[in-house]
Design an enzyme around this catalytic site. Structure first.
Site, PDB file in Angstrom:
ATOM      1  N   HIS A 117      -6.260  -7.355   0.085  1.00  0.00           N
ATOM      2  CA  HIS A 117      -6.347  -6.039  -0.569  1.00  0.00           C
ATOM      3  C   HIS A 117      -5.471  -5.533  -1.784  1.00  0.00           C
ATOM      4  CE1 HIS A 117      -6.524  -6.153   4.060  1.00  0.00           C
ATOM      5  NE2 HIS A 117      -7.746  -5.457   3.783  1.00  0.00           N
ATOM      6  N   ASP A 122      -4.217 -12.943   3.748  1.00  0.00           N
ATOM      7  CA  ASP A 122      -5.320 -12.269   4.250  1.00  0.00           C
ATOM      8  C   ASP A 122      -6.746 -12.617   3.688  1.00  0.00           C
ATOM      9  OD1 ASP A 122      -4.280 -10.669   2.686  1.00  0.00           O
ATOM     10  OD2 ASP A 122      -4.273  -8.861   3.925  1.00  0.00           O
ATOM     11  N   ASP A 176      -2.583 -10.855  -2.171  1.00  0.00           N
ATOM     12  CA  ASP A 176      -3.148 -10.145  -0.829  1.00  0.00           C
ATOM     13  C   ASP A 176      -4.682  -9.955  -1.023  1.00  0.00           C
ATOM     14  OD1 ASP A 176      -1.983  -8.700   1.758  1.00  0.00           O
ATOM     15  OD2 ASP A 176      -3.794  -7.821   1.100  1.00  0.00           O
ATOM     16  N   HIS A 210       0.877  -1.287  -0.021  1.00  0.00           N
ATOM     17  CA  HIS A 210       0.041  -0.015  -0.059  1.00  0.00           C
ATOM     18  C   HIS A 210       1.116   1.208   0.034  1.00  0.00           C
ATOM     19  CE1 HIS A 210      -3.477  -2.430   0.542  1.00  0.00           C
ATOM     20  NE2 HIS A 210      -3.190  -2.835   1.528  1.00  0.00           N
TER      21      HIS A 210
HETATM   22 ZN    ZN Z   1      -4.035  -7.199   2.985  1.00  0.00          ZN
END
Ligand code: ZN
Length: 325
Positions: A153, A238, A151, A116
């Site tokens: 996200h 995750d 991931d 991120h």
């Molecule tokens: Zn993540």
């Protein structure tokens, strides 16, 4: 590549803590070869991050009182030792890339995570973009690098770092509508980079079968067309069924299945870097990934893919050749 060096960046009450890494490491077989992380040079960060941002984070860490975590935003903290820990994280991912370029699979089990982190902004538990920095450095040695990001996200920072280049193919599979809100199929790159960003946002509850379908029909064919000299994986687990941050439904073996699909492509060894992963099954997922790197093969679980995943795959197939490389 792992170690207690990352404990200098810690907030025990936060989901992204050193306790989380220790728990994940329980999944690594005791006979796996371990390599001590080496610190990256601060100049390496400048391959992706602005000098002003690097200085700002260094000062922020220096000013944070010892033994405390100081928050940059509501999600993201830094402690007095975080700048140093982050340099080790970047350095370890680069070591994983070096191992891969030498023909050996490796997994950099580092923290803080990185995908991120934007060129001039910390976000989502990430200070510096470990994978993006190592990828940018690898472009000195190979013409093209693929970054696969499974991931939960969307890796907005990695996407941003390479959005306008045709030398990095970024492929992300993630849960639709979660933090950070980006990662739609319409985000395909810009300028020379058009077609070199591929986003597959999936519905909550997606299983190994959904991920395997996206890999088989979108990710793997795009990588074959791209012919990378290096394959880097932003490996955040995750999307596991028991992860407290998401609502996907992957079993530990599914991460082994995805690893096997990439390892079997024939574009050299894989360099994996830890991103997220906070559930109780994380250690088992890490174990499955390591077993897959060691040659074990897993069958994706979850039965039939969702109708929405099939639609996404069909939409990509229809545009094949028009927007994809
Ligand atoms: Zn993540």
């Amino acid at each position: 590549m792992t170690g207690e060096v990352f404990a200098a960046h810690d907030d025990p009450g936060h989901p992204e803590s050193q306790a989380r890494l220790r728990a994940a490491l329980a999944g690594v077989p005791s006979d796996a070869r371990r390599i001590t992380p080496e610190r990256a040079a601060p100049e390496d960060l400048a391959r992706v991050h602005t000098p002003r941002y690097i200085t700002a984070i260094r000062s922020f860490c220096r000013e944070c009182p010892l033994g405390r975590a100081c928050y940059i935003d509501p999600d993201t903290y830094a402690a007095s030792g975080s700048f140093d820990a982050a340099l080790y994280a970047v350095g370890a991912v680069w070591q994983a890339v070096e191992r891969a370029l030498d023909g050996e699979h490796s997994f950099a089990l580092v923290r803080p995570p990185g995908h991120h982190a934007m060129p001039a902004r910390a976000m989502g538990f990430c200070l510096f973009n470990n994978v993006a920095v190592a990828t940018a450095k690898a472009l000195r040695e190979v013409d093209r690098v693929v970054v696969v990001d499974w991931d939960l996200h969307h890796g907005n920072g990695t996407q941003a770092a390479f959005y306008t280049t045709d030398r990095v193919l970024y492929c992300s599979v993630h849960q639709m509508g979660l933090f950070p809100g980006t990662g739609w199929p319409e985000e395909r790159g810009a300028g020379r980079g058009v077609g070199y960003t591929i986003n597959a946002p999936l519905e909550s509850g997606s299983t190994g079968a959904d991920y395997a379908l996206v890999f088989r029909k979108i990710v793997v064919p795009a990588i074959r067309r791209f012919e990378p000299g290096l394959v880097v994986v932003s490996a955040g687990q995750d999307a596991a069924f028991d992860d407290p941050l998401g609502s996907m439904a992957l079993c530990p073996g599914d991460f082994g299945a995805l690893t096997g699909m990439l390892a079997d492509m024939g574009f050299g060894a894989l360099a994996l870097a830890l991103e997220g992963g906070y559930g109780r099954s994380h250690a088992e997922a890490i174990g499955a990934i390591v077993a897959a790197l060691d040659g074990a093969r897993f069958t994706p679980e979850g039965g039939e893919p969702k109708a929405s995943t099939r639609l996404l795959v069909e939409a990509y197939a229809e545009e094949d050749g028009a927007i994809l490389i």
